[in-house]
Design an enzyme around this catalytic site. Structure first.
Site, PDB file in Angstrom:
ATOM      1  N   HIS A 243      50.257  44.963  25.237  1.00  0.00           N
ATOM      2  CA  HIS A 243      51.010  44.054  26.101  1.00  0.00           C
ATOM      3  C   HIS A 243      50.977  42.597  25.602  1.00  0.00           C
ATOM      4  CE1 HIS A 243      50.905  47.269  29.173  1.00  0.00           C
ATOM      5  NE2 HIS A 243      49.603  47.318  29.013  1.00  0.00           N
ATOM      6  N   ASP A 244      49.793  42.014  25.590  1.00  0.00           N
ATOM      7  CA  ASP A 244      49.689  40.557  25.459  1.00  0.00           C
ATOM      8  C   ASP A 244      50.128  39.995  24.110  1.00  0.00           C
ATOM      9  OD1 ASP A 244      46.688  40.467  27.550  1.00  0.00           O
ATOM     10  OD2 ASP A 244      48.815  40.522  28.064  1.00  0.00           O
TER      11      ASP A 244
END
Ligand code: RIB
Ligand code: CA
Length: 313
Positions: A243-244
C-alpha cells in the site's frame, strides 16, 4: 528537477517501512525533512521505534523522527497487530534503534516546518491514520494554505473496505481526522485500496528484493513474506498489496498511476459505514472535486522502480 520536500507521517507497518526506504533511496526526487510517527498499525511507542529502525536500516540516522498523537481525535485507538504482528514490523529479527527520538512533538514539527519553509514547497505524505495532520490543521489553521499537496494512502471505493466491509484502515481509525483533511482545501492525491490492491507482491517480485544480496533487500523480502500471509489468506491472492510505497512512487513517477479528480467525503456518523470514503467517481453530485482519486497503477513499472531504488541502499 528540484527534489520535492516532504514530511512522511507514518505508522510502521511493513509497507510503511518500504515506503520510507523508497523515499530515502531517492534523493534526486524527494528530500525527507522529517518523519512523524502516529498511532495506527501498532501503538505510538512502537511506531516511533519502528520509524527509527527503518532510518537506521537505510543508513540515515540523521533523519529527524518525531512522536505524534497516540490516539485518534475522539475515538479509542484500533490497531492491526493481526496484520503486522506484535511489533508492527514482524518478520525478521530486529535490534532496538540507537538513533534518538526528537524531543519536539510531531504536530509541532509539522506546524513549525510549514511556517518556516516557503509557502507551497512542502508536501505531506500521510501513510497511516490522519490524526497528526488534522491536529496540526486544527491547532494552526494558518499552515493549511502553505501545504503544497497531500499525497496519502487511505480509503477505498470499488475495492470496498479492509478493516470493515465499508472502510479502509487508515481512514477508519480516525474518520474525524480524515474529514478535516479531506475538507481542508489542500490539493489531495489519494491512493486507495482500489489501486494498492493492484500492486501485489508476487514470488518473482519478492525474489528480486532477495536477489539484491543486501540487508535492505533481505529485510524487505522478510517483511513482505510476513505481511502477505494475511492478505493471501483473506483474499486468496498470490501476494499482498504494498500500500504505502504507492505514495512515494507517485512523487517519483506520477505516470505510473491514473485516477480522477472527484469529490471524496468521509462517513463519520454511521456505525455501519464509519470511515467509508464516499467517492463520487461518476461525478453525480456537484460537491467540490477535492481529490485526485487514484484507480490504477502500472504494477510492473512500480516494482521495477522499487527494486531499482532499494538496490541503492
Ligand atoms: O489499509 C492499509 C493501510 O493501513 C496501510 O497504510 C497500512 O500500513 C496500514 O496503516
Ligand atoms: Ca501505514
Amino acid at each position: 528537477m528540484t527534489p520535492r520536500k516532504i514530511i512522511i507521517d507514518t505508522d510502521p507497518g511493513q509497507d510503511d517501512a518500504v515506503a520510507i526506504l523508497l523515499a530515502l533511496a531517492s534523493p534526486e526526487d524527494v528530500t525527507v525533512l522529517g518523519i512523524t510517527a502516529v498511532a495506527g498499525n501498532v501503538p505510538l511507542p512502537l511506531t516511533q521505534r519502528n520509524a527509527r529502525i527503518i532510518c537506521e536500516l537505510a543508513g540515515r540516522p540523521d533523519i529527524p523522527v518525531y512522536a505524534g498523537c497516540d490516539a485518534p481525535l475522539s475515538r479509542k485507538l484500533v490497531t492491526a497487530e493481526h496484520v503486522h504482528g506484535k511489533t508492527g514490523l514482524d518478520g525478521p529479527p530486529m535490534d532496538d534503534p540507537t538513533m534518538p527520538l526528537q524531543d519536539a512533538h510531531a504536530v509541532d514539527f509539522i506546524i513549525d516546518t510549514l511556517r518556516t519553509e516557503p509557502a507551497g514547497t512542502v508536501t505531506l505524505c500521510p501513510i497511516g491514520p490522519l490524526t497528526n495532520i488534522a491536529t496540526a490543521f486544527q491547532r494552526a489553521p494558518d499552515i493549511i494554505p502553505r501545504v503544497q499537496e497531500i499525497v496519502l494512502m487511505g480509503g477505498a471505493y470499488f475495492e470496498v473496505g479492509n478493516i470493515t466491509p465499508a472502510a479502509e484502515f487508515n481512514i477508519y481509525v480516525d474518520p474525524e481526522a480524515a474529514q478535516i483533511v479531506f475538507r481542508s482545501g489542500v490539493p489531495l492525491v489519494v491512493m486507495p485500496l482500489d489501486v494498492t490492491h493492484k500492486a501485489l507482491t508476487t514470488k518473482a517480485r519478492v525474489d528480486a528484493f532477495r536477489a539484491m544480496g543486501s540487508r535492505v533487500g533481505d529485510m524487505v523480502a522478510a517483511w513482505t513474506d510476513f505481511f502477505e500471509r494475511f492478505d493471501m489468506e483473506k483474499y486468496g491472492s498470490e501476494g499482498a498489496p504494498l500500500h504505502d510505497p504507492c505514495v512515494i512512487a507517485y512523487l517519483i513517477d506520477p505516470h505510473l498511476f491514473t485516477g480522477r479528480q472527484i469529490n471524496v467525503e468521509i462517513e463519520t456518523q454511521s456505525d455501519l459505514t464509519l470511515g467509508m470514503t464516499v467517492a463520487d467517481w461518476w461525478r453525480i453530485t456537484d460537491r467540490p472535486k477535492n481529490a485526485l482519486f487514484i484507480g490504477d497503477i502500472h504494477a510492473d513499472g512500480f516494482y521495477a522502480l522499487l527494486a531499482n531504488r532499494l538496490a541503492r541502499l
